[in-house]
Design a protein around this motif. Structure first.
Motif, PDB file in Angstrom:
ATOM      1  N   ILE A 282       5.070  13.441   2.616  1.00 24.31           N
ATOM      2  CA  ILE A 282       5.776  12.207   2.943  1.00 24.31           C
ATOM      3  C   ILE A 282       4.999  11.077   2.286  1.00 24.31           C
ATOM      4  O   ILE A 282       3.781  10.983   2.445  1.00 24.31           O
ATOM      5  CB  ILE A 282       5.844  11.994   4.463  1.00 24.31           C
ATOM      6  CG1 ILE A 282       6.568  13.154   5.134  1.00 24.31           C
ATOM      7  CG2 ILE A 282       6.557  10.673   4.764  1.00 24.31           C
ATOM      8  CD1 ILE A 282       6.518  13.100   6.645  1.00 24.31           C
TER       9      ILE A 282
ATOM     10  N   LEU B 155      -4.661   6.990   1.633  1.00 24.66           N
ATOM     11  CA  LEU B 155      -4.258   5.884   0.779  1.00 24.66           C
ATOM     12  C   LEU B 155      -4.275   6.318  -0.674  1.00 24.66           C
ATOM     13  O   LEU B 155      -5.292   6.830  -1.155  1.00 24.66           O
ATOM     14  CB  LEU B 155      -5.187   4.689   0.986  1.00 24.66           C
ATOM     15  CG  LEU B 155      -4.881   3.440   0.179  1.00 24.66           C
ATOM     16  CD1 LEU B 155      -3.523   2.849   0.563  1.00 24.66           C
ATOM     17  CD2 LEU B 155      -5.977   2.398   0.361  1.00 24.66           C
TER      18      LEU B 155
ATOM     19  N   THR C 175      -4.540  -0.674  -7.877  1.00 27.42           N
ATOM     20  CA  THR C 175      -5.890  -0.162  -7.651  1.00 27.42           C
ATOM     21  C   THR C 175      -5.790   1.187  -6.966  1.00 27.42           C
ATOM     22  O   THR C 175      -5.259   1.274  -5.856  1.00 27.42           O
ATOM     23  CB  THR C 175      -6.698  -1.126  -6.767  1.00 27.42           C
ATOM     24  OG1 THR C 175      -6.708  -2.423  -7.369  1.00 27.42           O
ATOM     25  CG2 THR C 175      -8.127  -0.633  -6.609  1.00 27.42           C
TER      26      THR C 175
ATOM     27  N   LEU D  22       4.530   7.068   2.064  1.00 28.92           N
ATOM     28  CA  LEU D  22       4.794   5.914   2.914  1.00 28.92           C
ATOM     29  C   LEU D  22       4.354   4.629   2.235  1.00 28.92           C
ATOM     30  O   LEU D  22       3.245   4.538   1.704  1.00 28.92           O
ATOM     31  CB  LEU D  22       4.035   6.048   4.239  1.00 28.92           C
ATOM     32  CG  LEU D  22       4.491   7.191   5.147  1.00 28.92           C
ATOM     33  CD1 LEU D  22       3.356   7.634   6.054  1.00 28.92           C
ATOM     34  CD2 LEU D  22       5.672   6.735   5.987  1.00 28.92           C
TER      35      LEU D  22
ATOM     36  N   TYR E 186       0.756   5.275   0.803  1.00 32.08           N
ATOM     37  CA  TYR E 186       0.024   6.338   1.471  1.00 32.08           C
ATOM     38  C   TYR E 186       0.749   7.668   1.259  1.00 32.08           C
ATOM     39  O   TYR E 186       1.970   7.720   1.090  1.00 32.08           O
ATOM     40  CB  TYR E 186      -0.070   6.085   2.983  1.00 32.08           C
ATOM     41  CG  TYR E 186      -1.101   5.063   3.393  1.00 32.08           C
ATOM     42  CD1 TYR E 186      -0.814   3.704   3.401  1.00 32.08           C
ATOM     43  CD2 TYR E 186      -2.370   5.470   3.795  1.00 32.08           C
ATOM     44  CE1 TYR E 186      -1.756   2.771   3.797  1.00 32.08           C
ATOM     45  CE2 TYR E 186      -3.327   4.552   4.194  1.00 32.08           C
ATOM     46  CZ  TYR E 186      -3.013   3.199   4.194  1.00 32.08           C
ATOM     47  OH  TYR E 186      -3.958   2.282   4.588  1.00 32.08           O
TER      48      TYR E 186
ATOM     49  N   GLU F 138      -7.223   4.803  -5.312  1.00 32.14           N
ATOM     50  CA  GLU F 138      -8.327   5.373  -4.536  1.00 32.14           C
ATOM     51  C   GLU F 138      -8.843   6.617  -5.243  1.00 32.14           C
ATOM     52  O   GLU F 138      -8.185   7.190  -6.120  1.00 32.14           O
ATOM     53  CB  GLU F 138      -7.856   5.705  -3.128  1.00 32.14           C
ATOM     54  CG  GLU F 138      -7.373   4.499  -2.337  1.00 32.14           C
ATOM     55  CD  GLU F 138      -8.454   3.465  -2.119  1.00 32.14           C
ATOM     56  OE1 GLU F 138      -9.540   3.827  -1.614  1.00 32.14           O
ATOM     57  OE2 GLU F 138      -8.221   2.285  -2.462  1.00 32.14           O
TER      58      GLU F 138
ATOM     59  N   SER G  17      -3.105  13.939   8.042  1.00 27.42           N
ATOM     60  CA  SER G  17      -3.131  12.498   8.261  1.00 27.42           C
ATOM     61  C   SER G  17      -2.717  11.751   6.994  1.00 27.42           C
ATOM     62  O   SER G  17      -2.317  12.346   6.005  1.00 27.42           O
ATOM     63  CB  SER G  17      -4.532  12.078   8.671  1.00 27.42           C
ATOM     64  OG  SER G  17      -4.531  10.719   9.043  1.00 27.42           O
ATOM     65  N   LEU G  18      -2.830  10.441   7.051  1.00 27.74           N
ATOM     66  CA  LEU G  18      -2.443   9.606   5.934  1.00 27.74           C
ATOM     67  C   LEU G  18      -3.639   9.367   5.024  1.00 27.74           C
ATOM     68  O   LEU G  18      -4.758   9.113   5.495  1.00 27.74           O
ATOM     69  CB  LEU G  18      -1.941   8.256   6.436  1.00 27.74           C
ATOM     70  CG  LEU G  18      -0.539   8.213   7.018  1.00 27.74           C
ATOM     71  CD1 LEU G  18      -0.512   8.821   8.408  1.00 27.74           C
ATOM     72  CD2 LEU G  18      -0.034   6.780   7.061  1.00 27.74           C
TER      73      LEU G  18
ATOM     74  N   PHE H 143       0.841  -1.196   0.000  1.00 31.39           N
ATOM     75  CA  PHE H 143       0.000   0.000   0.000  1.00 31.39           C
ATOM     76  C   PHE H 143       0.879   1.250   0.000  1.00 31.39           C
ATOM     77  O   PHE H 143       1.884   1.311   0.709  1.00 31.39           O
ATOM     78  CB  PHE H 143      -0.892   0.022   1.241  1.00 31.39           C
ATOM     79  CG  PHE H 143      -1.707  -1.230   1.417  1.00 31.39           C
ATOM     80  CD1 PHE H 143      -1.254  -2.272   2.200  1.00 31.39           C
ATOM     81  CD2 PHE H 143      -2.931  -1.374   0.776  1.00 31.39           C
ATOM     82  CE1 PHE H 143      -1.988  -3.438   2.367  1.00 31.39           C
ATOM     83  CE2 PHE H 143      -3.680  -2.525   0.930  1.00 31.39           C
ATOM     84  CZ  PHE H 143      -3.215  -3.566   1.720  1.00 31.39           C
TER      85      PHE H 143
ATOM     86  N   GLN I 205       1.179  11.481   3.162  1.00 32.33           N
ATOM     87  CA  GLN I 205       0.951  12.267   4.375  1.00 32.33           C
ATOM     88  C   GLN I 205       1.394  13.692   4.086  1.00 32.33           C
ATOM     89  O   GLN I 205       2.578  14.008   4.085  1.00 32.33           O
ATOM     90  CB  GLN I 205       1.732  11.690   5.553  1.00 32.33           C
ATOM     91  CG  GLN I 205       1.438  12.403   6.863  1.00 32.33           C
ATOM     92  CD  GLN I 205       2.203  11.789   8.034  1.00 32.33           C
ATOM     93  OE1 GLN I 205       3.188  11.086   7.859  1.00 32.33           O
ATOM     94  NE2 GLN I 205       1.745  12.075   9.244  1.00 32.33           N
TER      95      GLN I 205
ATOM     96  N   THR J 157      -3.256   0.550  -3.986  1.00 30.28           N
ATOM     97  CA  THR J 157      -2.841  -0.788  -3.558  1.00 30.28           C
ATOM     98  C   THR J 157      -2.129  -1.442  -4.724  1.00 30.28           C
ATOM     99  O   THR J 157      -2.667  -1.486  -5.843  1.00 30.28           O
ATOM    100  CB  THR J 157      -4.054  -1.625  -3.157  1.00 30.28           C
ATOM    101  OG1 THR J 157      -4.756  -0.957  -2.118  1.00 30.28           O
ATOM    102  CG2 THR J 157      -3.616  -3.004  -2.672  1.00 30.28           C
TER     103      THR J 157
END
Lengths: 116, 114
Positions: A90, A45, A56, A92, A35, A58, A42-43, A33, A37, A48
């Motif tokens: 950032i 997504l 895939t 991740l 992510y 988001e 917050s993180l 995954f 930030q 995937t």
């Protein structure tokens, strides 16, 4: 647990360029995954990455902007294309832990991108 | 879809005092709940998780959290904090049908002062 290594740890990039972030996991995993930030937030997504199939994405994220590769079960890359200052974040990489198919995630230390 | 609300963006506390970081969630399906900690310039690491069973879960570094289904809350507590607990704390939820795709709260900055 899983040990995740990301490269680069940080970079300063010029507007309009692209940067590829690498993620290496110490064990084979089905899904990886990515992510984002953003500063002070917050993180979220991005996508995937599954080995052997298209990633895939988001809602709000598209392949042209964030192409992802997943050539094997331990490695993935995320490219941030045609960067603008708004892409300063950032990024991740994360995976589910072995024997932990219920959402628990392990994270790399992140790649901090600054776009000028 | 799930959503997570962390009720406090910043929590300052003195060393050795107790602390509670509040988290509420909403979901139309059963969820799994997590607290992660992010130290400066590091990735996130799991503090604790609730999957099922006992509503009081214990995690690393002396933290614990209580799942309250009726109030849809998952508050994090520690009876006595240390300077080293200064970090960003994220509450997250994940539905079984979206394994690994967690929804995160906005985070709570815990600052422990001497």
């Amino acid at each position: 647990s899983a040990v995740i290594s990301q490269k680069p740890s940080r970079d300063i990039c010029q507007r309009g360029t692209s940067l590829t972030i690498q993620c290496q996991v110490d064990s084979q995993v089905t899904m990886m995954f990515w992510y984002r930030q953003q500063p002070g937030q917050s993180l979220t997504l991005i996508a995937t990455a599954n080995q052997g199939s298209e990633a895939t994405y988001e809602s709000g994220f598209v392949i042209d902007k964030f192409p992802i590769s997943r050539p094997n079960l331990t490695f993935s890359t995320l490219t941030v294309s045609n960067m603008s200052p708004e892409d300063s974040s950032i990024y991740l990489c994360s995976v589910e832990g072995q024997g932990s198919p219920l959402g628990e995630l392990f994270f790399g230390e992140g790649s901090r991108l600054t776009v000028l | 879809a799930q959503s997570v609300t962390q009720l406090d963006s910043q929590v300052p506390v003195f060393e050795e005092a107790p602390v509670e970081l509040r988290c509420n969630y909403s979901s139309s399906v059963s969820v799994y709940l997590f607290w992660y900690v992010q130290y400066p310039n590091q990735g996130l690491q799991l503090l604790l998780k609730y999957l099922s069973g006992s509503t009081l879960v214990k995690g690393i570094n002396g933290f614990e959290a209580e799942f309250n289904k009726s109030q849809t809350s998952f508050h994090l507590r520690k009876p006595s904090v240390h300077i080293s607990d200064t970090a960003e704390y994220f509450c997250a939820v994940s539905a079984a049908t979206r394994a690994g795709k967690s929804t995160f709260g906005d985070g709570t900055t815990l600052t422990v002062k001497p």
